[in-house]
Each structure stands twice: as structure tokens, then as C-alpha cells.
Design an enzyme around this catalytic site. Sequence first.
Site, PDB file in Angstrom:
ATOM      1  N   ASP A 145     -31.340 -36.170  -6.614  1.00  0.00           N
ATOM      2  CA  ASP A 145     -30.495 -34.980  -6.443  1.00  0.00           C
ATOM      3  C   ASP A 145     -29.225 -35.276  -5.651  1.00  0.00           C
ATOM      4  O   ASP A 145     -28.141 -34.802  -6.000  1.00  0.00           O
ATOM      5  CB  ASP A 145     -31.290 -33.886  -5.723  1.00  0.00           C
ATOM      6  CG  ASP A 145     -30.480 -32.615  -5.519  1.00  0.00           C
ATOM      7  OD1 ASP A 145     -29.928 -32.110  -6.504  1.00  0.00           O
ATOM      8  OD2 ASP A 145     -30.397 -32.133  -4.378  1.00  0.00           O
ATOM      9  N   GLU A 150     -51.424 -36.102  -1.628  1.00  0.00           N
ATOM     10  CA  GLU A 150     -50.351 -35.853  -0.668  1.00  0.00           C
ATOM     11  C   GLU A 150     -49.406 -37.057  -0.607  1.00  0.00           C
ATOM     12  O   GLU A 150     -48.183 -36.890  -0.517  1.00  0.00           O
ATOM     13  CB  GLU A 150     -50.943 -35.567   0.720  1.00  0.00           C
ATOM     14  CG  GLU A 150     -51.495 -34.162   0.879  1.00  0.00           C
ATOM     15  CD  GLU A 150     -52.850 -33.943   0.200  1.00  0.00           C
ATOM     16  OE1 GLU A 150     -53.451 -34.913  -0.302  1.00  0.00           O
ATOM     17  OE2 GLU A 150     -53.297 -32.780   0.163  1.00  0.00           O
TER      18      GLU A 150
END
Lengths: 163, 163, 163, 163, 163, 163
Positions: free
Chosen positions: A127, A113
Amino acid sequence: MEFTHFNEQGRAKMVDIGEKDVSFREALACGYVYMKRETLNMIVEGRIKKGDVLAVAQVAGIMGAKETSRLIPMCHNIPLTGVDINFQIMEKESAIRVEARVKCIGRTGAEMEALTAVSIACLTIYDMCKDVDKGMVIKNIQLLEKTGGKSGNFKREEEKPWE
Amino acid sequence: MEFTHFNEQGRAKMVDIGEKDVSFREALACGYVYMKRETLNMIVEGRIKKGDVLAVAQVAGIMGAKETSRLIPMCHNIPLTGVDINFQIMEKESAIRVEARVKCIGRTGAEMEALTAVSIACLTIYDMCKDVDKGMVIKNIQLLEKTGGKSGNFKREEEKPWE
Amino acid sequence: MEFTHFNEQGRAKMVDIGEKDVSFREALACGYVYMKRETLNMIVEGRIKKGDVLAVAQVAGIMGAKETSRLIPMCHNIPLTGVDINFQIMEKESAIRVEARVKCIGRTGAEMEALTAVSIACLTIYDMCKDVDKGMVIKNIQLLEKTGGKSGNFKREEEKPWE
Amino acid sequence: MEFTHFNEQGRAKMVDIGEKDVSFREALACGYVYMKRETLNMIVEGRIKKGDVLAVAQVAGIMGAKETSRLIPMCHNIPLTGVDINFQIMEKESAIRVEARVKCIGRTGAEMEALTAVSIACLTIYDMCKDVDKGMVIKNIQLLEKTGGKSGNFKREEEKPWE
Amino acid sequence: MEFTHFNEQGRAKMVDIGEKDVSFREALACGYVYMKRETLNMIVEGRIKKGDVLAVAQVAGIMGAKETSRLIPMCHNIPLTGVDINFQIMEKESAIRVEARVKCIGRTGAEMEALTAVSIACLTIYDMCKDVDKGMVIKNIQLLEKTGGKSGNFKREEEKPWE
Amino acid sequence: MEFTHFNEQGRAKMVDIGEKDVSFREALACGYVYMKRETLNMIVEGRIKKGDVLAVAQVAGIMGAKETSRLIPMCHNIPLTGVDINFQIMEKESAIRVEARVKCIGRTGAEMEALTAVSIACLTIYDMCKDVDKGMVIKNIQLLEKTGGKSGNFKREEEKPWE
């Protein structure tokens, strides 16, 4: 020494953790996004007036931590008790360091995680900035510490051992 | 020069690509997982008889590509026309190179899908091997090539420019 | 008084609930969809012969409750022990009242799950009827009761305090 | 007049839009979160120094728009071309107005995506502030405008017709 | 005798399992994919040199088990402790038998997870081979055993009772 | 004859459909749930007064169709234009027949979506009734028809060829 993730047919399985104890577990991971100096400056300045790239990466990383067991095939679904992400602007290296700390109370640790949170946060930075800098590189995603559980603690001696 | 992902309030938005042309687009990305020589040997040998780590990473990477727009907040959902992932064993460096090629026909490119596929494949390799080697490091996730679309093509001059 | 959802950098985090006790928790929330009388009549009659809008909204609300932690960024993933949704036809107001009761046994409450279940059920009613009534309005989504956990119980004095 | 979402058995279906034309479509929706004045002040001040509730709600709303077809059972999956969310602090009403604009190029409109984006953004505001104000109410989630498609445009005459 | 999954309005609910004990639970399910002999041969040979259909089905089945509560509307989300899938080549019947064993520690059993794992693995085999054999049939998906929980154990007397 | 889903390394890939034509495509699939006569009676009667098992299965099947590309690893994400599911009570066989028709306009067909819709609807029927009948069996999930696309149409000659 053997991998634990395969059954007798030599095929992958999700290993049974039913006999492990429930304990408090914590994992700390980090990674870096290297970029042009100009891109880093835009991110730093953006926080103040034009738009905060890291605020989006923060949310993405935390949500990514919760998606881990759906992305990593043999990973158990564990209810996380806490996730935090920190960013460090590295002026000299022209990079951003992303660090994720994940806590859970369960039968298996939260390493994946923490690593996933870092990865998704780094990808989100990419991005948001790719229109100005497609050459950015995500580097050295790694586990720093892991505590809790029977297999003992892990602490990386040095943050980037294979540079 | 400005980031395109922010609105007038300085908050993130998913940029409008409605006026871009539909075209064939392709992106190629790569990344590396560095590990102990012993771990690499186990992966290589495992393919033949004990269990194929890379087969799982392959599936995870492809499925990860399809999840990209759900993981990266400002990323558009684009129907992909093809995804392929290749692995290269790097004996000398004691690493595995992961390469993803993603194709689509749409109004925006598949760079994020290729980078996400690589990231999830690398994380899966880590997950499958972490019981024997928690010190593995994921390195140099990067875009190699991008073709299609009005903004022009991108081709990285050299695969790891900031080593 | 301070928000608990931010870290020292002023960025959002998923707060650590690891030291909270596991207890039985329950939350009750409601909301309304106001519509044309003609639309309400179609829904009421449809149940019998033509198609049951509320059966779909029921399923959507329950599935929505289970998606909560994936939709609300800082929300913990908690295994729910029970979810129920009830609809009340309000002839006079020409509206449908949606009520969701969510139960869990965990370290944090199910308020967000109950509110999300109501929201998704209301949105589904809108979707199923929008071809005949785009003017429908979703109103007054609110927490009615919360029990369990150390922070004490909550009970709204009056169902719509700010009308 | 009849609902379009049911088949001959009187059961819900996803209506066939295969014969509709592909066109540019846009939807605008809004909603409100009413809260204590003290809570609103904390949100307004937080943006500057302590933590930006609305930055998280922004990301959640945009990601929520992309999840719409997975949450609303009979809703088509349409690739969105753009999503933007704006917040307006309403000092007098002690509320925050959330507005979402969603664009797509497809065979069906983006009304549900805009309404879902607003709903998830409102729920996120609730989640981030619920430790200080459980009494917040989400109100008047509604479609404001819809353009594109054969069924014609929709424009709400007045923002809250049923107050 | 009555169904437990409906509320007083006659609508579906997720039944409350809050008063059930936490116990170790296990479920075993199986199913079959019947195909042309030629297709079966291609799968068997493919494992060795050309591509391993079953490796993909294995991963899909395990990931499918983790998705169960998101696919089956009234199914509780339970953290699974282990999932394993086995394939058996049935030369005589020209079929593949898929068996899934799922373990959890919780308040409800893992029957649905085991059945879903089998279903998704079978569908994946179909998908991988459909270009050469669209006539494949998925047959006899069934629960074989269930242990743990107050309602007692279940063991199917004979694997295919209704052939 | 060769499988198309593997790359030169013998690993699975999502095949490139970028050169296929966009066309209208349709797929029809069916499957059966066999159960005790008593269980079938409860389902039939429930529709009228106590709770409609099939209404939930209908919604689950349609939502399942939309999840197909996220469940089946090498399956493309295609925007569906329509999904419908029908149930047929088979008194004599003490079974329910589930039929799904899925339509799309795209570069690849909707066979997997139709088969997945049937599978998830069948699993949901099992889930809703398993407290009274754990011995139910899901049988003969199969493609009945496929039209559109260059590879030509498919029509099963006889609904259950391998009984």
C-alpha cells in the site's frame, strides 16, 4: 484423515478446544514482498530521511495479529503475550523478507496470528509503495516453526519448498 | 520519484484524495495456496459431502475486503459497491487459485481491498486445513488489473512475473 | 533506562509478558472536560428531562475500555473483569470530572484501558455538546492508581501535578 | 438552546444529516502529553537510533481517526479524504504537542475524527513510555479550527483558553 | 431483587466478575426465521446447486459470537473455546430453526454469545433472501440451556413459552 | 426467481450496486422482548432512580446499526445519515417494543441496518436483565417499512403476520 472444522451437518464450526491444556505456545512465520529494485532502494533510503515504510508495516502487522480471530472465521480469540516482526532487506532478490514471531499462553497455538501478521505487514508495504510500483508481488507466506501444545512441534525443513 | 504517503516530518500520513474525481473503479487480484495433493483432494471432495472449506474462505475474503481500511494504516475507507471471489482448483500444481474482483465508486481505487480479500481468503484456507497440512504456502498475491481513476489503468502483462 | 517496546532493529514490538505472573490488577484514571457554564447547566438539567449526555458517555467509555488493545498498537488484549465510570459535576470549575476504574486478572495491568475509557467518555461528552459549545477542552487525563503485578503499585501524589 | 442529539423520548439519537449539503470540510485539533524531562529526552533520542515512539503514535492516531464513528456512539461514519498528524517537541514545557488535521467531503464535519486522532496518538505515547514514566498527563485536547458546512467556521482565538 | 449492572450513580457498569471462579461453561440458544414457503424452497434447493444461504449464515453466526462483547455494552470479553451452529428446516411451519451452542472456560457464561450467534445468523438469512421476501420475521430468540458457574444451571422447560 | 447473492460458482458474493442510483432511503423495523412482569416493572422503575436499562440499549442499537456491514457478510457498507430508536412499554403483554428508523443516502437501502439495530437493542435488554430473568424471549424482529430505491417501497400490512 478428516478436517476438524466441520460439524455433522457438514457445516463449518469453531472446534472445541476446552479439553486442551493451557500451555506456552509460539509460532514463527515469514513472507516476502518482491518489487522493482528502484522501489527497494526508495524504502531503504526512506528510513533515514524521507519516511519509514517499514515502521508503518511493523505497526500494521502487530495490530493485524491481534485482529486474527476477527478475520479468520473459525479461529479462536486468544490473548497474545507477545508479537515481534522483523524485516530483512534482500538486495539480490530485490525483496523484503517479513518475519513474525507470536507467543501466547493458551489452549491453541498462534500459527494463524503469525501468518496474519506477516500478511498484513506485506499488504501495508504494498500500500505504501503502490503509487510507484503496482507490480509488487507478495510471495511464500508460510509457517516456519510452531512449538507448544499436544499436537507436537512443527519445523519447516526448508524455507521455500515449492518454489 | 517519491512516496506520497509521508508528510514533511517524514512521517506517514493518509494522503488527501479530496481533489480526485469520483469515478467508477475496479480492481482484480489473485493469489495461490499450495498444498499437499492429499489436502487438495480433501477440499475438493469436502465440497460435496463433508464440509466446504471454500465456502468459508469466500465469506472471509468478502468480509476481509470490507475491513481493509481498518487493517492497512494509510488506506482510505471507501464504500465498496461489489465484491466477488472465485476459486480455481489447480490439479497439476496441487494448489488453489483465489481471485477477487472489487468495485467501488469513489476518489481512490480498490486495489488494496482486492489484495486483502485474496489474502484473507488464502489465510482462511490455511486455517481450515492446517490440522492436516501445516506446510501449505500462500504464494504470489498480486494485482492483475485496475481500472478507473486519473492515474490510468494497470494490467499485469503476465500473471506471475517473478517465479 | 530503556524503553521496552522496541526490538533489536529499533522497531516497535508488543513486549512478551509470557513470564509475568497472572494476578489481580486494577487501575484508576481520570480526566476533565471544561466547558461553558451554560453547557454544563444543560447537561445537568438534561439528565432529568431532556436527555442524558452522561449516560451515553458512560456506555461509550466502557465500550472504549474493551477496544483498547485494538486502538493502542502495542497494547495486549486482556479480558477485563470489571469496568466502572463515574462523573462528577464541578460547578465551580464549570467542568465534568470523569473517573474510570478497570479491573482484570492477567499478566499485564489495565492502565491503558482506564485511560482509554476516560478519553472516549470525554470525547463523547464533547460530541454530544459540540453543537452548542465547540470550545470545550479535554484536560488532564491521567493515571491515579495502579495495583497488582510485579512492578509494584503506583499512586499519584496529587491529582494534577503540572497545572 | 437545545442539544440536538436527543429524541422525543429524551434518549440519544444519531441526528439526521440527510438534508445537509455535501461539502469539503476540514478540522484541526491538538493536544499535549506532559512528561518528565528524562522521558522526553528518551523519545527525542530514540527516533534516531533506538526506536521511534512517535512513528507508532502517528500510525495509531491515523487509524484512530478512522475508528471514530465506532467509538463515539452518535458520530456518523464519514469516509475521510485525508488525515495528517504532526508532533512538536516542546523542550521548555517538557511536553509533546500532537496536532491532527482531518479532511472529508460529506454532510458533516470531521471535528470528532481530529479530536479522536489526537487522543489516540497521546494515549499511544503514554503506552510506549509508561514503563519509565507513569505520571505523564494528557492535556488540553481541543478543536483549533473547523471549516466547511453550513454552521460556519470555527477558529479558537487562543490555543489554551482555560489554563 | 436488583439489577446488577448499575453503579451507585444509577449508571450502567460492567460488573466485576473477578471473584468468580473459572469454570467450564456452556450455553445453548435458538431462534427462528419465518418466511414464505417459496423462499424456504429456494434455500433448500440452493444448497445443492445454486448457492448455500445457510453456509453464509453459519459463518456469520460464528463470527458474531466472537463480536458479542463489542456489540453488547456491558458484556465481558471472554475467549470462547468452541462455537457450533445448526439449522433445521421446518417444512410445516415454513421456517428455519437456528441453534447455537457456545462453550468457554471463564468467569462468566456464554449466554450472550449464544444469543448473539443466533441473532446474526438469522439476520444473515434475512439479508440473503430479502430480495425475494422482505416479509420474513425473526422469532423467539431464546436461551435454552446454560451450564456451569455458581449461579446454577438454567434449562427452559418448553421451547416457546410465550407464543 | 433467483437469489441475487450468488456467483456463477454458486458461492456467495456482495452484489454489485454500482449501477443503482444514489437516492434517499429509509427503513423502519421493530421487535419485542417478552419478559416476566416483575422484570418489566424493574426496567420501568429503574429509569427514574436506579439505572436506565433502555438508555444502554438505545446506545447499543445505534452503534449496532453502524456495525451492520461488518456483521452481515454480504451487506454493503453505507454511510448512514440518521438512526433513531424508540421503546414502548407494553404493560398488557409484559414486553418492550423496540423500533428503529434508519436513514441513508446511497445506492442500497438500510433495511439490514434497521433490523440489526433492533436486534442489538433487544440483546442488550436481555443482557442487562438476565440475572433476574433468563427466560426472556426476543420476538418478531421484522421490517415495517422501506422507502427509496428503484425496487419500490415496502410496507408491512400488519405488524405480526405469522403469530
